[in-house]
Enzyme design. Structure first.
Site, PDB file in Angstrom:
ATOM      1  N   LYS A   1      57.098  -6.773 -21.317  1.00 27.32           N
ATOM      2  CA  LYS A   1      55.726  -6.470 -20.851  1.00 27.32           C
ATOM      3  C   LYS A   1      54.943  -5.766 -21.962  1.00 27.32           C
ATOM      4  CE  LYS A   1      57.474  -6.590 -16.208  1.00 27.32           C
ATOM      5  NZ  LYS A   1      57.328  -6.223 -14.811  1.00 27.32           N
TER       6      LYS A   1
ATOM      7  N   ASN B   1      61.941  -9.170 -20.228  1.00 24.86           N
ATOM      8  CA  ASN B   1      60.473  -9.185 -20.272  1.00 24.86           C
ATOM      9  C   ASN B   1      59.995  -7.772 -20.588  1.00 24.86           C
ATOM     10  OD1 ASN B   1      57.749  -9.432 -19.856  1.00 24.86           O
ATOM     11  ND2 ASN B   1      57.877  -9.822 -17.641  1.00 24.86           N
TER      12      ASN B   1
ATOM     13  N   GLU C   1      52.237 -10.654 -12.770  1.00 19.81           N
ATOM     14  CA  GLU C   1      51.215  -9.759 -13.319  1.00 19.81           C
ATOM     15  C   GLU C   1      50.047 -10.557 -13.892  1.00 19.81           C
ATOM     16  OE1 GLU C   1      53.975  -7.379 -15.576  1.00 19.81           O
ATOM     17  OE2 GLU C   1      54.770  -6.680 -13.665  1.00 19.81           O
TER      18      GLU C   1
ATOM     19  N   GLY D   1      59.101  -4.068 -10.505  1.00 21.60           N
ATOM     20  CA  GLY D   1      58.760  -2.731 -10.977  1.00 21.60           C
ATOM     21  C   GLY D   1      58.744  -1.682  -9.875  1.00 21.60           C
TER      22      GLY D   1
ATOM     23  N   GLU E   1      60.476 -14.423  -8.390  1.00 22.05           N
ATOM     24  CA  GLU E   1      60.145 -13.008  -8.543  1.00 22.05           C
ATOM     25  C   GLU E   1      59.244 -12.565  -7.396  1.00 22.05           C
ATOM     26  OE1 GLU E   1      60.796 -11.543 -12.772  1.00 22.05           O
ATOM     27  OE2 GLU E   1      58.712 -12.130 -12.599  1.00 22.05           O
TER      28      GLU E   1
ATOM     29  N   SER F   1      63.213  -5.799 -10.194  1.00 23.30           N
ATOM     30  CA  SER F   1      64.078  -4.613 -10.132  1.00 23.30           C
ATOM     31  C   SER F   1      65.558  -4.934 -10.292  1.00 23.30           C
ATOM     32  CB  SER F   1      63.814  -3.808  -8.848  1.00 23.30           C
ATOM     33  OG  SER F   1      62.478  -3.337  -8.836  1.00 23.30           O
TER      34      SER F   1
ATOM     35  N   HIS G   1      53.741 -15.394 -14.612  1.00 21.96           N
ATOM     36  CA  HIS G   1      54.301 -14.116 -14.158  1.00 21.96           C
ATOM     37  C   HIS G   1      53.333 -13.494 -13.151  1.00 21.96           C
ATOM     38  CE1 HIS G   1      55.579  -9.967 -14.099  1.00 21.96           C
ATOM     39  NE2 HIS G   1      56.757 -10.423 -14.477  1.00 21.96           N
TER      40      HIS G   1
HETATM   41  P1  PGA Z   1      61.212  -5.370 -13.238  1.00 16.74           P
HETATM   42  O1  PGA Z   1      60.273  -6.582 -13.749  1.00 16.74           O
HETATM   43  O2  PGA Z   1      62.619  -5.733 -13.611  1.00 16.74           O
HETATM   44  O3  PGA Z   1      60.714  -4.160 -13.975  1.00 16.74           O
HETATM   45  O4  PGA Z   1      61.028  -5.283 -11.764  1.00 16.74           O
HETATM   46  C1  PGA Z   1      60.707  -7.914 -13.638  1.00 16.74           C
HETATM   47  C2  PGA Z   1      59.625  -8.836 -14.148  1.00 16.74           C
HETATM   48  O5  PGA Z   1      58.457  -8.537 -13.928  1.00 16.74           O
HETATM   49  O6  PGA Z   1      59.898  -9.855 -14.783  1.00 16.74           O
END
Ligand code: PGA
Length: 260
Positions: free
Chosen positions: A13, A11, A99, A174, A168, A214, A97
């Site tokens: 982003k 992903n 976000e 993140g 998640e 992460s 997601h």
């Molecule tokens: P990250 O993001 O690996 O940077 O924690 C995972 C995601 O949001 O899909």
């Protein structure tokens, strides 16, 4: 032992530019050739779907959207429909997601409509669920996961082989703070039990349930070693080809173990 094919998604982003997207996609195509036992998907920003699609065409990696509209078409400025993603060569799409759920306030009702549009367009949906830190600390994590799954999936006609659920936890995305393999595996069991309640055990045993939050080159092998975890949705570490390759290799090791 379950025969589910491991799934790893990168992903991206809101990162990279056209040139770096194409270059990184070409590296992912090489990983897909090296590890054919893993289903590999790239989720670039919508404007770079075309550049990535060109780079992956003919290879084993696929491209997906990070989001799609809940609407089919019309006066929805700035939105991208599921059928447009399919039309541009996408095979999959992220739905819900964190976000978008938490960052933009998208509700289960909206996400259920997005899922319906994705299915109509023939895209493989990667439905994301997960609790916030406050929800985990107050002991409600598993209720939240169940509620999100019911709210998003109920009433849909789903093909288990064409569905991925991503667990998640919001507090792990993140942040560098990964769920322990035990916590992740426990959440994955709740997800599978909820799928069995919504559909049946056979359905729930066929769906890939992946972990995101992460995931990196150091923790992927330990996470993917758990029977419950069928791969990962990777943010930050998917932007670094060498790190992503280690993660994909960990998923391939899981596939090998499953085939033994
Ligand atoms: P990250 O993001 O690996 O940077 O924690 C995972 C995601 O949001 O899909």
């Amino acid at each position: 032992m379950a025969q589910r094919t491991p799934f790893v998604g990168g992903n991206w982003k809101m990162n990279l530019d056209r040139e770096r997207s194409a270059a990184l996609a070409s590296e992912v195509v090489r990983m897909a050739a090296t590890y054919p036992s893993v289903e590999l998907a790239i989720f670039p920003p919508a404007v770079y779907v075309s550049a990535v699609e060109s780079a992956v065409r003919g290879g084993a990696a696929t491209v997906g959207g990070q989001d799609c509209s809940a609407e089919k078409e019309g006066a929805f400025t700035g939105q991208v429909s599921a059928s447009m993603l399919a039309n541009m060569g996408c095979s999959s799409v992220l739905i819900g997601h964190s976000e978008r759920r938490h960052g933009l306030g998208e509700t289960d009702a909206t996400l259920s409509r997005k899922l319906a549009r994705a299915l109509e367009a023939g895209l493989l949906p990667v439905v994301c669920v997960g609790e916030t830190l406050a929800e985990r600390e107050s002991g409600r994590a598993h209720d939240v996961i169940r509620t999100q799954l019911h709210g998003t999936l109920a009433g849909q006609t789903l093909n288990a082989a064409k569905l991925v659920i991503a667990y998640e936890p919001v507090w792990a995305i993140g942040t560098g703070r990964t769920a322990t393999p035990d916590d992740a595996a426990e959440a994955h069991r709740t997800i599978r039990q909820t799928l069995a309640d919504l559909y049946d055990v056979r359905f729930s045993e066929s769906v890939r349930v992946i972990y995101g939050g992460s995931v990196n080159s150091k923790n992927a092998a330990e996470l993917f070693a758990r029977e419950e975890i069928d791969g990962g949705l990777v943010g930050g570490a998917s932007l670094v080809a060498a790190d992503f390759a280690v993660i994909v290799a960990a998923a391939a090791a899981k596939a090998k173990e499953r085939s033994n």
